[in-house]
Design a protein around this motif. Sequence first.
Motif, PDB file in Angstrom:
ATOM      1  N   GLU A  14       0.876  -1.166   0.000  1.00 31.99           N
ATOM      2  CA  GLU A  14       0.000   0.000   0.000  1.00 31.99           C
ATOM      3  C   GLU A  14       0.912   1.213   0.000  1.00 31.99           C
ATOM      4  OE1 GLU A  14      -2.711  -0.241   3.251  1.00 31.99           O
ATOM      5  OE2 GLU A  14      -3.946  -1.780   2.274  1.00 31.99           O
TER       6      GLU A  14
ATOM      7  N   LYS B 124      -2.690   0.684  -4.100  1.00 30.69           N
ATOM      8  CA  LYS B 124      -2.414  -0.673  -3.640  1.00 30.69           C
ATOM      9  C   LYS B 124      -1.798  -1.417  -4.813  1.00 30.69           C
ATOM     10  CE  LYS B 124      -5.242  -2.656  -0.832  1.00 30.69           C
ATOM     11  NZ  LYS B 124      -6.414  -3.326  -0.249  1.00 30.69           N
TER      12      LYS B 124
ATOM     13  N   PHE C 228      -6.695   3.012  -3.232  1.00 29.42           N
ATOM     14  CA  PHE C 228      -7.484   2.628  -2.069  1.00 29.42           C
ATOM     15  C   PHE C 228      -7.928   3.890  -1.342  1.00 29.42           C
ATOM     16  CE2 PHE C 228      -3.172   2.610  -0.502  1.00 29.42           C
ATOM     17  CZ  PHE C 228      -3.214   3.016   0.821  1.00 29.42           C
ATOM     18  N   ALA C 229      -9.164   3.841  -0.851  1.00 24.26           N
ATOM     19  CA  ALA C 229      -9.884   5.054  -0.455  1.00 24.26           C
ATOM     20  C   ALA C 229      -9.493   5.607   0.901  1.00 24.26           C
ATOM     21  CB  ALA C 229     -11.388   4.792  -0.490  1.00 24.26           C
ATOM     22  N   GLU C 230      -9.091   4.779   1.827  1.00 24.06           N
ATOM     23  CA  GLU C 230      -8.859   5.250   3.182  1.00 24.06           C
ATOM     24  C   GLU C 230      -7.415   4.983   3.620  1.00 24.06           C
ATOM     25  OE1 GLU C 230     -11.726   3.656   5.817  1.00 24.06           O
ATOM     26  OE2 GLU C 230     -13.457   4.407   4.701  1.00 24.06           O
ATOM     27  N   PRO C 231      -6.508   5.722   3.056  1.00 25.31           N
ATOM     28  CA  PRO C 231      -5.107   5.550   3.463  1.00 25.31           C
ATOM     29  C   PRO C 231      -4.878   6.106   4.863  1.00 25.31           C
ATOM     30  CG  PRO C 231      -5.289   7.407   1.986  1.00 25.31           C
ATOM     31  CD  PRO C 231      -6.645   6.766   2.030  1.00 25.31           C
ATOM     32  N   ASP C 232      -3.790   5.724   5.458  1.00 24.64           N
ATOM     33  CA  ASP C 232      -3.424   6.198   6.784  1.00 24.64           C
ATOM     34  C   ASP C 232      -3.281   7.720   6.749  1.00 24.64           C
ATOM     35  OD1 ASP C 232      -2.292   6.806   9.192  1.00 24.64           O
ATOM     36  OD2 ASP C 232      -0.518   5.559   8.960  1.00 24.64           O
ATOM     37  N   PRO C 233      -4.131   8.452   7.492  1.00 23.22           N
ATOM     38  CA  PRO C 233      -4.083   9.923   7.411  1.00 23.22           C
ATOM     39  C   PRO C 233      -2.741  10.494   7.856  1.00 23.22           C
ATOM     40  CG  PRO C 233      -5.531   9.189   9.198  1.00 23.22           C
ATOM     41  CD  PRO C 233      -5.191   7.983   8.398  1.00 23.22           C
TER      42      PRO C 233
ATOM     43  N   TYR D 292      -3.785  17.203   8.319  1.00 23.92           N
ATOM     44  CA  TYR D 292      -4.671  16.035   8.238  1.00 23.92           C
ATOM     45  C   TYR D 292      -5.931  16.372   7.455  1.00 23.92           C
ATOM     46  CZ  TYR D 292      -1.543  14.021  11.658  1.00 23.92           C
ATOM     47  OH  TYR D 292      -0.432  13.541  12.290  1.00 23.92           O
ATOM     48  N   GLY D 293      -6.247  15.509   6.507  1.00 22.78           N
ATOM     49  CA  GLY D 293      -7.414  15.719   5.661  1.00 22.78           C
ATOM     50  C   GLY D 293      -7.093  16.443   4.363  1.00 22.78           C
TER      51      GLY D 293
ATOM     52  N   ARG E 177      -4.918  16.609   0.816  1.00 20.34           N
ATOM     53  CA  ARG E 177      -4.186  15.667  -0.041  1.00 20.34           C
ATOM     54  C   ARG E 177      -3.515  16.315  -1.241  1.00 20.34           C
ATOM     55  NH1 ARG E 177      -7.228   9.870  -0.791  1.00 20.34           N
ATOM     56  NH2 ARG E 177      -7.868   9.537   1.371  1.00 20.34           N
TER      57      ARG E 177
END
Length: 837
Positions: free
Chosen positions: A598, A613, A627-632, A695-696, A698
């Motif tokens: 990932e 991924k 992948f939609a929810e990577p480690d923030p 955070y949040g 990108r």
Amino acid sequence: MHQLPVELVLPDLLQAMRQGRNAVLVAEPGAGKTTKVPLALLEEPWLQSKAIIMLEPRRLAARSAAAYMSRLLGEQAGGTVGYRVRMDTKVGPNTRIEVVTEGVLTRMLQEDPALERYGAVLFDEFHERHLHGDLGLALTLQSQQLFREDLRLLVMSATLDAGRVSELLGNAPVVQSKGRVFPVETIYANAAARTNEPIETAAAKMIRRALIEQPDGDMLVFLPGVREIRRTAAMLREGAGLGPSVLINELHGTMPLAAQQEAIAPCEPGRRKVVLSTAIAESSLTVEGVRIVVDSGLMRVPRFSPRTGMSRLETIPVSQASADQRRGRAGRTAEGVCYRLWTEHERLKPFTAPEIQDADLAPLALELAVWGAAGPQELAWLDEPPQAAYQQALQLLRLLHALDADGKLTPHGRRMASLGVHPRLAHMLLAAELLGAADEASELAALLSDRDPLVGERSADIELRLQALRTGRGIERGAADRLQQLARQLRGMLRETAQPDSGAASIRAAASGAAVSTGLLLAYAYPDRVAQKRPDGSYLLSGGRGAALPYAQPISRAAYLVAAELDDAGTESTIRLAAELSEEEWARGLADDIVVEETIEWDKAAQAVRARKRTKFGALVLKEQPFAEPDPERVAEVLMAAIRESGHSALPFSKPAKQLLDRMRLMAQYNASWPDANEAALLASLEQWLLPHLYGIRSLAALQKLSMMPIIEELLTWQQRRELDEQVPTHITVPSGSRVPVDYSDPDNPVLSARLQELFGWKETPRIAGGKLPVTLHLLSPSQRPVQVTRDLASFWRDAYFEVKKDLKGRYPKHYWPDDPLIAEPTNRVRPRKPQP
């Protein structure tokens, strides 16, 4: 029988071996060291009826030496004297001299590090400096040091840097013997005749010439490899030929034993023999009846490239020592002649470089792991293995599961070593055994261990070679027999070493019940050479390097290949041998080596963080999806790294935020306790002040919505903010009552710009930073254009005002221009509200 030269120095040698543990014997060709020395040592008291091991670099020489010594004793090989070579052993319960090849000695040491049954180890023809010879000497020296103080070591050679070897053996005594070599005339090629013609053409011409000029004796011709031998033989048989009395024999290591022995046997009366040989006949081997030598001056050696992780054969000039050895072959039994295919003025290197400097070190690294050594540094070497090549070897052994992640030997790796073949082939054979494909893998390993049996075949598809081997079509009968015999021997080795192999059990679980393709078997041997097709038709190897087939062919359509043979001469390798591999069997049979990553990376083109991924095998990407929810936290770290690389320009600093930073930088210049707010310091400390706010976010586009002013203010305590406002204010109130902003973009030169009329009555230049720094005043006209710049307002009123007043009064007559600015009423209007007296 005439006394051999080495017999004259045997008393000195025996005395040296009695007084010390080690010795060096330098004996010229024909001295008899190979056969006389082992027999002379048999009755020495220190041997205590133990056996002797004599190492011979080549299989044919080992068999021949054992057979000759046995004849001297009136016995057959396997009696007092026997031999052990790869896949062929003749020893008995009464054998006391075992002539072994280099890999066999290594196996014997691994099985019994103390060599309890043996009293001496002799290293013959050590000048050849093969990899396993150097390894065998290093292991034997450590065995002597740790386990066997009574073990004797003797290094023998005709051409050797005896001083270095003596030092390695603890300053062992050096005994020298002259050889029994008859005079040999040397004839060089004419410089005018030296052209760019192929070496086989030049050799064929010289052979014909030599047969005419020398009416007696057989001929030994040294050529670099099998290809040149075959071509030279074909040229000699073409045209007028050499006549029925001249026999042409080939001699090289891939020939069957019977054919090799026929090549070195005496020729029947009335006939002459021309033996076309590789370097196999250079030493330790006497070709009966030879009085003429033709030397191409070339040899073929393997070269390993740490850059690519691949080996290739390279043709190089022989050394002077090798040329002398070859020349001496003509003078073993009578006067002779040596024809050299180079001019007398060409200079050769003194010695051939040891193989350990240029070889693939994977076999050596595996042997050291089995030995228990943490690395080469734990042993004594004549030339230590190069570090880069050794690290590459360790990396390969981890890919083959011979070593674990910590570099420790696995049970699978131990069994790989017991097979005595290259680690790549050993891993493939053991995997195939678990898959029920040992027969197929043995045939494949035999093919990979030998030269290409389909001479002239342009296709790289190894399936064509396997079909030819199985059907006998398109392949020489001798080559097919040799390869099938080798395959049978490999299957026998698998049976002999059979044991539970936990290291490869996952292979069985992953591929159980499925057919095993050639491509999958090759992938076990070459996991770093699995190739994925690229859009341009070339391939990317799992090891990270590019490769391409030399031309379009049926196998070019394959999406995935495994390359068994590569030529790494260019920037991208050329695929010489390969097999197709399907994605389905790859995923099934190599599941342990396929990883899912990932990845959260910065996309420079999109200026955004991308979370993907990836299913990967080495450098190859088999599947990729977002992948939609990577480690923030990881996303914020990647974004922060991109900001750090781009610099301050990536951050959305507003004008007030920039001013705040400027004021902080100025304050830090005059107060060492203040935080450093320059660009480099802020970028270096992003984790402390910016990361919590990322955070949040990108992308750089989303980053622009971030309010930087409150983030910068958080760098200061309440007290520091108050101090900053007092000492480095954002605005200064001028006499007219206006609050004028201060420009701090240059911390060394803060600027206040105001109309001249608003400053009437201001006697001194304002100062900031606790009175340490005067503000630079930009005095403006009513139209906001600078008329004067000064840091000394008092001097301006005194010296320059009246000239400025004349100019301004003429341009702005309606405006108020008093004679005494120090007592005049300041105004931000055309004239003051109250009339002046």
